[in-house]
Design an enzyme around this catalytic site. Structure first.
Site, short mmCIF file in Angstrom:
data_model
loop_
_atom_site.label_atom_id
_atom_site.label_comp_id
_atom_site.label_asym_id
_atom_site.label_seq_id
_atom_site.Cartn_x
_atom_site.Cartn_y
_atom_site.Cartn_z
N ASP A 67 -5.82 1.83 0.97
CA ASP A 67 -5.18 2.34 2.08
C ASP A 67 -3.83 2.12 2.12
O ASP A 67 -2.81 1.98 2.98
CB ASP A 67 -5.57 1.59 3.47
N ASP A 69 1.65 0.50 3.69
CA ASP A 69 0.34 -0.23 3.83
C ASP A 69 0.00 0.13 5.24
O ASP A 69 0.54 -0.47 6.34
CB ASP A 69 0.69 -1.49 3.17
N LEU A 70 -1.47 0.63 5.30
CA LEU A 70 -1.90 0.99 6.68
C LEU A 70 -2.09 -0.17 7.50
O LEU A 70 -2.69 -1.32 6.81
CB LEU A 70 -3.00 2.03 6.56
#
Length: 652
Positions: free
Chosen positions: A313, A270-271
């Site tokens: 993302d 997960d960014l």
């Protein structure tokens, strides 16, 4: 025939009264008619095609054979004409010619390639579609054999096609189930084709040849490949999508569950800070960033591994045939690649991070759902520990168990909101001056439908704090408390203070500030009936926002209480900045003050300092008369606990 169709023609001179045309439709002069020429002694016996136009407009096709009868003196004085009505035959020929023309036009127009051969397998005709696919003109193809004409790439498909042609010529068999093949033309073009072979048989059963139909499926194959790709890949990044990723993960789990099967690992990524790019530069820039980052990640992934984009993302990776250490090394490469990745937009340089949750795929992995849940939990633990790091989940992991418990309670809370399963309780706060003071209440929260009765807040509120449900709870508690006070004016008249807990999240949330201000300003409940109880740690988390909140609501008449006082190392230094009305001495000191002189002195010291600073004190967790007596001796102002009064439901 003469009597029926040529009545009135009884001399050469009578020809002038009738109309004859040749095959092209041009009128024939009388002197050029066969009989006239024969009478005139012109030429030997001959046959001519004529069209006779009758008076009714009908036309007859005639074969006219004429011959002159020469007398003994060598002069032709008489001629004979034999007329054959060949109209029906001519009509059949014309119909056949038209049918042939239509067939040729159809063959030229259809997109399927059509190749005909005689009974010996020698090519007779090739239509334009076949010319295009073979890369050869019909004139050049005539006389060749199929094996010289067709170049099929796949051995099995080639063998099947030529075998079907041989069976067609030898056994009169039709074959329309030939395997798909790749046909390579003489100019190097490749066509995906589906072939069919059929015999050409006359009505009497005689085989006169064979026909090969070549159906070009190149475009449909390309379309199917594209649709298949789009169904299994993310449109933005070109990576595998979530649906296809889960199918491949399922296969990896099945392999790992077999005896001696290869283990794998699942990474959930997960960014961090991606939202900053979206908010600053727009979604188009965010999409561009994701495409570039996906390409960067692909450089660090082996061909046999599966990298996917599974959310906005969020990415995921299956690392095949490896243990945890190898998978951790891959995760570290992705982490390093993210740290060094830079995105430039509108003159600004953005740097991202990524939180990675890693879980092994082995014989103990149950299914896809469980594996994804484990990796997701591990990813969030990585975020909770500071982001931009890797967290590896192992069996028996306490942090993992805590997160699963949190998710359970967050789900329970969501259900409780939807089904009215939250309930308010109140607990009295007793003044210790022995006077007839107005009542003080502490509002408490419970969840209905527990196995052993209502569920206390210590069970579910920590999860609500960690996963941002607590602000919603604070709004609900404040709203319901004020509704109860407004609907019970007799209770409100005798009530000095109603104390409500306020979380650290709500203290730092401007939207909650506005919500609470609007609610209080619009209510008939006097603001001085409300006391917001804040914890020491929550108050100092964002000191400026806490002070701003206290000042804004104190101006309306609200009061404030500082809970759990004494547990922090900096309690007294912050106490000077926080303009609260009450100090709640932490229950851990209260419970031990009867048996511990140190705890007794801590309570006494806190009470004295608070009074010096103009604050009143409240002792919580008062559980027996000895503690209550000690508190009175010290001079504590209020007491709360089971000995003073147990929590009771706040009824309408």
């Amino acid at each position: 025939m003469m009597g029926r169709d040529f009545s009135g023609i009884d001399s050469v001179r009578d020809y002038d009264n009738y109309t004859f045309v040749d095959a092209s439709g041009a009128r024939i002069r009388a002197e050029d008619l066969p009989l006239t020429r024969a009478v005139n002694g012109q030429g030997n016996p001959r046959t001519q095609d004529l069209v006779y136009e009758r008076d009714d407009g009908a036309r007859l096709h005639l074969d006219v054979t004429t011959a002159a009868i020469i007398d003994s003196d060598g002069v032709a004085r008489v001629a004979i004409a034999v007329l054959h009505d060949v109209s029906k035959l001519k009509h059949m020929e014309l119909a056949a010619a038209a049918g042939k023309e239509r067939a040729l036009v159809t063959l030229a127009a259809i997109t399927d390639g059509v190749i005909t051969a005689d009974r010996g397998g020698v090519i007779m005709s090739v239509n334009p579609a076949a010319e295009r696919m073979l890369g050869i003109a019909e004139a050049a193809a005539r006389g060749l054999r199929f094996r010289d004409l067709l170049h099929i790439e796949e051995y099995a498909a080639s063998d099947a096609t030529f075998g079907a042609i041989e069976r067609c010529l030898g056994e009169h068999l039709t074959t329309d189930t030939l395997p798909h093949a790749t046909l390579i033309s003489r100019d190097g073009q490749r066509f995906a084709v589906k072939n069919a072979v059929a015999p050409v048989i006359l009505d009497d059963g005689e085989l006169i040849g064979t026909v090969l139909i070549i159906h070009d499926v190149t475009e449909s194959k390309r379309l199917l490949r594209r649709l298949g790709f789009e169904a299994s890949h993310d449109a933005l990044t070109g990576l595998v999508n979530r649906r296809e990723f889960e199918l491949r993960l399922e296969r990896a789990i099945e392999r790992a569950q077999h005896p001696g099967g290869a283990c794998a690992a699942l990474l959930y990524m997960d960014l961090d800070q991606f939202k900053v790019v979206n908010d600053t530069c727009g979604h188009q820039a965010g999409d561009d960033l994701l495409k570039r980052l996906a390409a960067t990640y692909s450089e660090h992934v082996r061909e046999r591994d599966t990298l996917a984009r599974i959310g906005g993302d969020e990415f995921a990776l299956i690392v095949e045939h490896c243990g945890v250490d190898e998978a951790t090394a891959v995760a570290q490469k992705i982490l390093d690649a993210t740290r060094t990745f830079r995105y430039v937009c509108k003159g600004r340089v953005f740097q991202l991070g990524v939180s990675i949750g890693l879980t092994p795929i082995d014989s103990g992995t149950i299914n896809v759902e469980e594996a994804m849940r484990r990796a997701d939990h591990a990813c969030y633990i990585a975020k909770d520990r500071g982001r931009n790091r890797i967290y590896v989940h192992f069996k028996g992991d306490l942090d993992f168990a805590q997160r699963r418990s949190d998710m359970h309670w967050v789900t329970r809370l969501t259900h409780a909101f939807q089904n009215e399963q939250l309930q308010l309780y109140y607990q009295p706060i007793l003044p210790l001056d022995d006077g007839d003071s107005p009542r003080h209440y502490k509002i408490l929260l419970r969840m209905r439908n527990g196995r052993n009765g209502p569920i206390g807040p210590s069970v579910f509120l920590p999860a609500a704090e960690r996963y941002d449900v607590i602000v919603k709870i604070d709004r609900w508690v404040l709203t319901r408390t004020m509704e109860w006070l407004a609907s019970n004016p007799d209770q409100m008249d005798t009530l000095a203070m109603c104390s409500i807990n306020l979380s650290r999240r709500s203290l730092g949330d401007p939207s909650f500030h506005k919500f609470a201000a609007d609610l209080i300003d619009a209510s008939e409940v006097p603001a001085d009936k409300l006391c917001f109880e804040i914890t020491e740690n929550g108050a100092i988390a964002d000191m400026q926002k806490t002070i701003a909140f206290i000042e804004a609501f104190a101006a309306r008449g609200c009061r404030f209480s500082l809970d759990d006082f004494g547990t922090g190392m900096t309690s007294f230094s912050y106490l000077k900045q926080l303009l609260v009305n009450y100090i709640k001495i932490d229950g851990s000191f209260i419970q031990m003050m009867s048996s511990s002189q140190v705890d007794f002195e801590m309570v006494r010291f806190t009470n004295d300092i608070s009074h010096m600073m103009g604050r009143k004190t409240i002792a919580e967790y008062v559980s027996d008369p000895a503690i209550l007596a000690s508190l009175k001796t010290i001079g504590v102002d209020f007491a709360q606990g089971y000995w003073v009064g147990k929590p009771r439901p706040l009824t309408p």
